[in-house]
Design an enzyme around this catalytic site. Structure first.
Site, PDB file in Angstrom:
ATOM      1  N   ALA A   1       0.704  -1.356  -0.023  1.00  0.00           N
ATOM      2  CA  ALA A   1      -0.020   0.047  -0.120  1.00  0.00           C
ATOM      3  C   ALA A   1       0.860   1.198   0.181  1.00  0.00           C
ATOM      4  O   ALA A   1       0.542   2.125   0.842  1.00  0.00           O
ATOM      5  CB  ALA A   1      -0.707  -0.012   1.156  1.00  0.00           C
TER       6      ALA A   1
ATOM      7  N   TYR B   1       3.483   4.252  -2.521  1.00  0.00           N
ATOM      8  CA  TYR B   1       3.408   5.197  -3.525  1.00  0.00           C
ATOM      9  C   TYR B   1       2.611   4.602  -4.713  1.00  0.00           C
ATOM     10  O   TYR B   1       1.974   5.528  -5.461  1.00  0.00           O
ATOM     11  CB  TYR B   1       4.284   6.148  -3.987  1.00  0.00           C
ATOM     12  N   VAL B   2       2.772   3.302  -5.198  1.00  0.00           N
ATOM     13  CA  VAL B   2       2.397   3.123  -6.414  1.00  0.00           C
ATOM     14  C   VAL B   2       1.021   2.185  -6.207  1.00  0.00           C
ATOM     15  O   VAL B   2       0.073   2.484  -6.786  1.00  0.00           O
ATOM     16  CB  VAL B   2       3.482   1.859  -6.905  1.00  0.00           C
TER      17      VAL B   2
ATOM     18  N   ASP C   1      -0.994  -4.723   3.162  1.00  0.00           N
ATOM     19  CA  ASP C   1       0.319  -4.453   3.588  1.00  0.00           C
ATOM     20  C   ASP C   1       0.713  -4.967   5.024  1.00  0.00           C
ATOM     21  O   ASP C   1      -0.349  -5.063   5.775  1.00  0.00           O
ATOM     22  CB  ASP C   1       0.319  -2.739   3.540  1.00  0.00           C
TER      23      ASP C   1
ATOM     24  N   GLU D   1       4.454   0.846 -13.889  1.00  0.00           N
ATOM     25  CA  GLU D   1       3.807   1.902 -13.759  1.00  0.00           C
ATOM     26  C   GLU D   1       4.668   3.021 -14.222  1.00  0.00           C
ATOM     27  O   GLU D   1       5.807   2.910 -14.115  1.00  0.00           O
ATOM     28  CB  GLU D   1       3.302   2.295 -12.067  1.00  0.00           C
TER      29      GLU D   1
ATOM     30  N   LYS E   1      10.483  -0.188 -18.879  1.00  0.00           N
ATOM     31  CA  LYS E   1      10.376   0.518 -17.780  1.00  0.00           C
ATOM     32  C   LYS E   1      11.624   1.218 -17.389  1.00  0.00           C
ATOM     33  O   LYS E   1      11.677   2.443 -17.227  1.00  0.00           O
ATOM     34  CB  LYS E   1       9.583  -0.292 -16.534  1.00  0.00           C
TER      35      LYS E   1
ATOM     36  N   GLY F   1      15.944  13.316  -8.217  1.00  0.00           N
ATOM     37  CA  GLY F   1      15.620  12.530  -6.772  1.00  0.00           C
ATOM     38  C   GLY F   1      14.563  11.649  -7.106  1.00  0.00           C
ATOM     39  O   GLY F   1      14.359  11.216  -8.335  1.00  0.00           O
TER      40      GLY F   1
ATOM     41  N   CYS G   1      12.949   6.155  -7.967  1.00  0.00           N
ATOM     42  CA  CYS G   1      12.996   5.480  -9.289  1.00  0.00           C
ATOM     43  C   CYS G   1      14.327   5.854 -10.140  1.00  0.00           C
ATOM     44  O   CYS G   1      15.057   4.705 -10.561  1.00  0.00           O
ATOM     45  CB  CYS G   1      11.938   5.559 -10.129  1.00  0.00           C
TER      46      CYS G   1
ATOM     47  N   LYS H   1      17.524   7.022  -9.983  1.00  0.00           N
ATOM     48  CA  LYS H   1      19.008   6.137  -9.621  1.00  0.00           C
ATOM     49  C   LYS H   1      18.827   4.565  -9.554  1.00  0.00           C
ATOM     50  O   LYS H   1      19.781   4.012 -10.183  1.00  0.00           O
ATOM     51  CB  LYS H   1      19.212   6.841  -8.217  1.00  0.00           C
TER      52      LYS H   1
ATOM     53  N   ARG I   1      12.692  10.495  -0.759  1.00  0.00           N
ATOM     54  CA  ARG I   1      13.831   9.685  -1.197  1.00  0.00           C
ATOM     55  C   ARG I   1      14.640  10.075  -2.232  1.00  0.00           C
ATOM     56  O   ARG I   1      14.288  10.556  -3.311  1.00  0.00           O
ATOM     57  CB  ARG I   1      12.891   8.108  -1.668  1.00  0.00           C
TER      58      ARG I   1
HETATM   59  C1  UDX Z   1       9.521   9.301 -12.250  1.00  0.00           C
HETATM   60  C2  UDX Z   1       8.968   8.885 -13.714  1.00  0.00           C
HETATM   61  O1  UDX Z   1       8.867  10.315 -14.347  1.00  0.00           O
HETATM   62  C3  UDX Z   1       7.976   7.965 -13.516  1.00  0.00           C
HETATM   63  O2  UDX Z   1       7.402   7.886 -14.975  1.00  0.00           O
HETATM   64  C4  UDX Z   1       8.197   6.710 -13.205  1.00  0.00           C
HETATM   65  O3  UDX Z   1       7.177   5.921 -12.910  1.00  0.00           O
HETATM   66  C5  UDX Z   1       8.802   6.838 -11.655  1.00  0.00           C
HETATM   67  O4  UDX Z   1       9.884   7.847 -11.907  1.00  0.00           O
HETATM   68  P1  UDX Z   1       9.156  10.706 -10.418  1.00  0.00           P
HETATM   69  O5  UDX Z   1      10.158  10.135  -9.487  1.00  0.00           O
HETATM   70  O6  UDX Z   1       8.009  11.006  -9.440  1.00  0.00           O
HETATM   71  O7  UDX Z   1       8.618  10.007 -11.461  1.00  0.00           O
HETATM   72  O8  UDX Z   1       9.599  12.131 -10.563  1.00  0.00           O
HETATM   73  P2  UDX Z   1       9.914  12.841 -11.901  1.00  0.00           P
HETATM   74  O9  UDX Z   1       8.689  14.132 -12.138  1.00  0.00           O
HETATM   75  O10 UDX Z   1      10.001  12.286 -13.171  1.00  0.00           O
HETATM   76  O11 UDX Z   1      11.103  13.794 -11.428  1.00  0.00           O
HETATM   77  C6  UDX Z   1      12.280  13.008 -10.917  1.00  0.00           C
HETATM   78  C7  UDX Z   1      13.441  13.843 -10.395  1.00  0.00           C
HETATM   79  O12 UDX Z   1      13.728  14.812 -11.663  1.00  0.00           O
HETATM   80  C8  UDX Z   1      12.959  15.171  -9.583  1.00  0.00           C
HETATM   81  O13 UDX Z   1      13.810  15.197  -8.464  1.00  0.00           O
HETATM   82  C9  UDX Z   1      12.599  16.480 -10.319  1.00  0.00           C
HETATM   83  O14 UDX Z   1      12.806  17.427  -9.577  1.00  0.00           O
HETATM   84  C10 UDX Z   1      13.862  16.137 -11.192  1.00  0.00           C
HETATM   85  N1  UDX Z   1      13.605  17.028 -12.613  1.00  0.00           N
HETATM   86  C11 UDX Z   1      12.559  16.540 -13.389  1.00  0.00           C
HETATM   87  C12 UDX Z   1      14.439  17.888 -13.145  1.00  0.00           C
HETATM   88  O15 UDX Z   1      15.490  18.160 -12.221  1.00  0.00           O
HETATM   89  N2  UDX Z   1      14.264  18.512 -14.258  1.00  0.00           N
HETATM   90  C13 UDX Z   1      13.082  18.296 -14.952  1.00  0.00           C
HETATM   91  O16 UDX Z   1      13.089  18.839 -16.146  1.00  0.00           O
HETATM   92  C14 UDX Z   1      12.242  17.242 -14.614  1.00  0.00           C
HETATM   93  P1  ADP Z   2       6.696   1.965  -3.995  1.00  0.00           P
HETATM   94  O1  ADP Z   2       7.161   3.405  -4.013  1.00  0.00           O
HETATM   95  O2  ADP Z   2       7.292   1.025  -4.799  1.00  0.00           O
HETATM   96  O3  ADP Z   2       5.018   1.854  -3.900  1.00  0.00           O
HETATM   97  P2  ADP Z   2       6.714   1.819  -0.949  1.00  0.00           P
HETATM   98  O4  ADP Z   2       7.984   1.671  -0.024  1.00  0.00           O
HETATM   99  O5  ADP Z   2       5.970   3.161  -0.724  1.00  0.00           O
HETATM  100  O6  ADP Z   2       7.234   1.543  -2.577  1.00  0.00           O
HETATM  101  O7  ADP Z   2       5.507   0.815  -0.817  1.00  0.00           O
HETATM  102  C1  ADP Z   2       5.807  -0.534  -0.422  1.00  0.00           C
HETATM  103  C2  ADP Z   2       4.685  -1.267   0.482  1.00  0.00           C
HETATM  104  O8  ADP Z   2       4.952  -2.636   0.270  1.00  0.00           O
HETATM  105  C3  ADP Z   2       5.339  -0.901   1.855  1.00  0.00           C
HETATM  106  O9  ADP Z   2       4.278  -0.304   2.512  1.00  0.00           O
HETATM  107  C4  ADP Z   2       5.663  -2.155   2.473  1.00  0.00           C
HETATM  108  O10 ADP Z   2       5.469  -2.429   3.734  1.00  0.00           O
HETATM  109  C5  ADP Z   2       4.778  -3.171   1.559  1.00  0.00           C
HETATM  110  N1  ADP Z   2       5.392  -4.587   1.547  1.00  0.00           N
HETATM  111  C6  ADP Z   2       6.455  -5.170   1.166  1.00  0.00           C
HETATM  112  N2  ADP Z   2       6.605  -6.548   1.341  1.00  0.00           N
HETATM  113  C7  ADP Z   2       5.538  -6.870   1.494  1.00  0.00           C
HETATM  114  C8  ADP Z   2       4.900  -8.178   1.903  1.00  0.00           C
HETATM  115  N3  ADP Z   2       5.659  -9.292   1.605  1.00  0.00           N
HETATM  116  N4  ADP Z   2       3.496  -8.091   2.131  1.00  0.00           N
HETATM  117  C9  ADP Z   2       2.654  -7.093   2.173  1.00  0.00           C
HETATM  118  N5  ADP Z   2       3.444  -5.937   2.106  1.00  0.00           N
HETATM  119  C10 ADP Z   2       4.638  -5.783   1.780  1.00  0.00           C
END
Ligand code: UDX
Ligand code: ADP
Length: 482
Positions: free
Chosen positions: A13, A15-16, A37, A169, A224, A277, A280, A282, A350
């Protein structure tokens, strides 16, 4: 074989999982969606009656939760029960970079994915479609498949059958709901036509059919990683050019605009900033690097690794620039940090550039006052590994910052955060920072007062007109005052 999907279980449960399942629940009222979760505190927050307490801040998410929760969307820790009643299971657990062992620092740690697969293998009943949603290294589907297949029961037990799909995603934090509602594409990789159709049917409730792509499972997993690597590469590219702009007198905003108008390049992801940052970029690049080395493709690995190296270098470059402009020393000085999340409209920190930059500045002896509209004091404490001071400090005229070296304080108000500071560093592009009254700020700061705009969001004229010294990312007209 169950004809269509009635019950979905999402493991994780985070961010995704949270936003994705909320949107599916909203768009598919006939499907029951149970998000599970193992973290009961997180689940309690998802069930909180106060929608401001949801564990994730995403614009629009609260409204969907209000509409669906308790109807066809539940959040619980009942992992076993919900796996066994599901026709389709999404794996949305965290896959952090390994910290030790083979591949440490590069490969993803798949222990949570593997644990999930084992739970699914044990508790699933009948025909179950397992969907990889977490970002995973290529060939992870094979690991999941192997675990599931090893669990096939003896012929006298009730039949279990699994299909594995990859459905990465592409949602960005802060715009997750919009990205889910209006995706550029939905990617489904797999072999079983039945499973691909079942998942496509779910998305086709709101996504036009031509945007739902079917590929083989490895292409889906690799796409991805590649998408994120390309996006991150653009940011490292423009950040490298920002350093060159500062050195040559060019302006990175003008360069971005000029190159972005070339339709082959495009305008997006060309904003120079404090370095990328997020959870994803890095991680995914390091996965590509690991994978390339594994297949003896060292040149490919080096190419992608340089994107991460440039990002690290760029972040330390900014710390050094701040120190250089403050006469080469920041010990006994107060620096106000505006923004700690890795980008605006999220409380996620993160891999935020703020972590590295704040650590650098603390190490050099600065006293930091940190403000962020969404990130909590506790989160910053965890990221910096350092307890904050109480924010009831009274900055009298003769306040001595030398007693506050390498310390930090969390401030809820910008006005208090900037008080008696020698510099303000904008690290996140929050809208409220664009509306700051610099005349007021100037009166509160110590002179000479520096403003470092690493996001290029501030009004240059207004700052300069208020007796403040401005340094902007990639601005060749920044004066060198060292
Ligand atoms: C990213 C991807 O966009 C998304 O498709 C994937 O599923 C997850 O990773 P996210 O990490 O939420 O999404 O943020 P994103 O908007 O892509 O930005 C990533 C980093 O790049 C941030 O730190 C942002 O500030 C920076 N960034 C983005 C820049 O410095 N300049 C830009 O022009 C765009
Ligand atoms: P993401 O950004 O990929 O969604 P998060 O760290 O925000 O990653 O969420 C992942 C969630 O998955 C956490 O809340 C964690 O407790 C849960 N999780 C990890 N392993 C298990 C598991 N084996 N069963 C149930 N939940 C799990």
């Amino acid at each position: 074989m169950k004809a269509d999907i009635k019950n979905i279980c999402c493991i994780g449960a985070g961010y995704v999982g949270g936003p994705t399942m909320s949107v599916i629940a909203d768009k598919c009222p006939n499907i029951n969606i149970n998000v599970v979760d193992k973290n009961s505190e997180r689940i309690d927050l998802w069930n909180s009656s106060n929608l401001d307490s949801l564990p994730i801040y995403e614009p629009g998410l609260d409204k969907i939760i209000a509409r669906c929760r308790g109807k066809n969307l539940t959040f619980s820790t009942k992992i076993k029960e919900n796996i066994s009643s599901a026709d389709m299971i999404f794996i949305s657990v965290n896959t952090p970079t390994k910290t030790k062992g083979i591949g440490a620092g590069q490969a993803s740690d798949l222990k949570w994915v593997e644990a999930c697969a084992r739970e699914v293998a044990m508790f699933a009943t009948g025909h179950t479609i397992v969907v990889e949603k977490s970002t995973l290294p290529v060939k992870t589907a094979e690991v999941i498949k192997n675990i599931l297949e090893a669990s096939q029961p003896n012929s006298n037990e009730c039949e279990k059958k699994f299909d594995v799909l990859s459905n990465p995603e592409f949602l960005a934090e802060g715009s997750a709901i919009k990205d889910l509602l209006e995706p550029d594409r939905v990617l489904i990789g797999g072999e079983s036509n039945y499973a691909i159709k079942a998942l496509s049917n779910i998305y086709s409730n709101w996504v036009p059919k031509e945007k739902i792509l079917h590929t083989n499972i490895w292409s889906s997993e690799l796409s991805k990683l590649t998408a994120n690597a390309f996006l991150a590469q653009r940011i490292s590219s423009i950040n490298s050019i920002s350093a060159l702009c500062e050195a040559t007198g060019a302006d990175v905003r003008e360069v971005s605009r000029a190159i972005g108008l070339d339709s082959r390049i495009g305008t997006k992801f060309l904003d120079s900033g404090p370095g990328f940052g997020g959870s994803c970029f890095k991680k995914d690049i390091l996965n590509l690097v690991y994978l390339s080395r594994f297949f003896d493709l060292d040149e490919v690995a080096d190419f992608w690794e340089s994107v991460v190296k440039l990002n690290n270098w760029h972040q330390h470059r900014l710390s050094k620039l701040i120190i250089k402009n403050l006469f080469g020393t920041i010990s006994g000085k107060k620096i106000c940090i505006l923004g700690f999340s890795f980008k605006a409209n999220t409380n996620d920190t993160r891999e935020s550039a703020a972590i590295k930059i704040c650590k650098d500045l603390l190490e050099e002896g600065a006293f930091l006052s940190i403000h962020d509209p969404k990130v909590s004091k506790e989160q910053i404490q965890q990221d910096l590994g350092l307890e904050p001071l109480n924010s009831d400090i009274n900055y009298s005229e003769r306040f001595d910052f030398f007693n506050f070296e390498e310390k930090w304080v969390f401030e809820n108000s910008i006005s208090k955060a900037v008080e008696k500071s020698d510099a303000v560093v904008v690290l996140t592009e929050w809208e409220e920072y664009q509306k700051i009254n610099w005349e007021e700020v100037s009166k509160k700061m110590r002179k000479p007062s520096w403003i470092f705009d690493t996001r290029s969001i501030l009004n240059k004229k207004e700052i300069i007109n208020n007796e403040l010294l401005l340094w902007r990312i990639g601005d060749g007209s920044n004066e060198d005052r060292s």
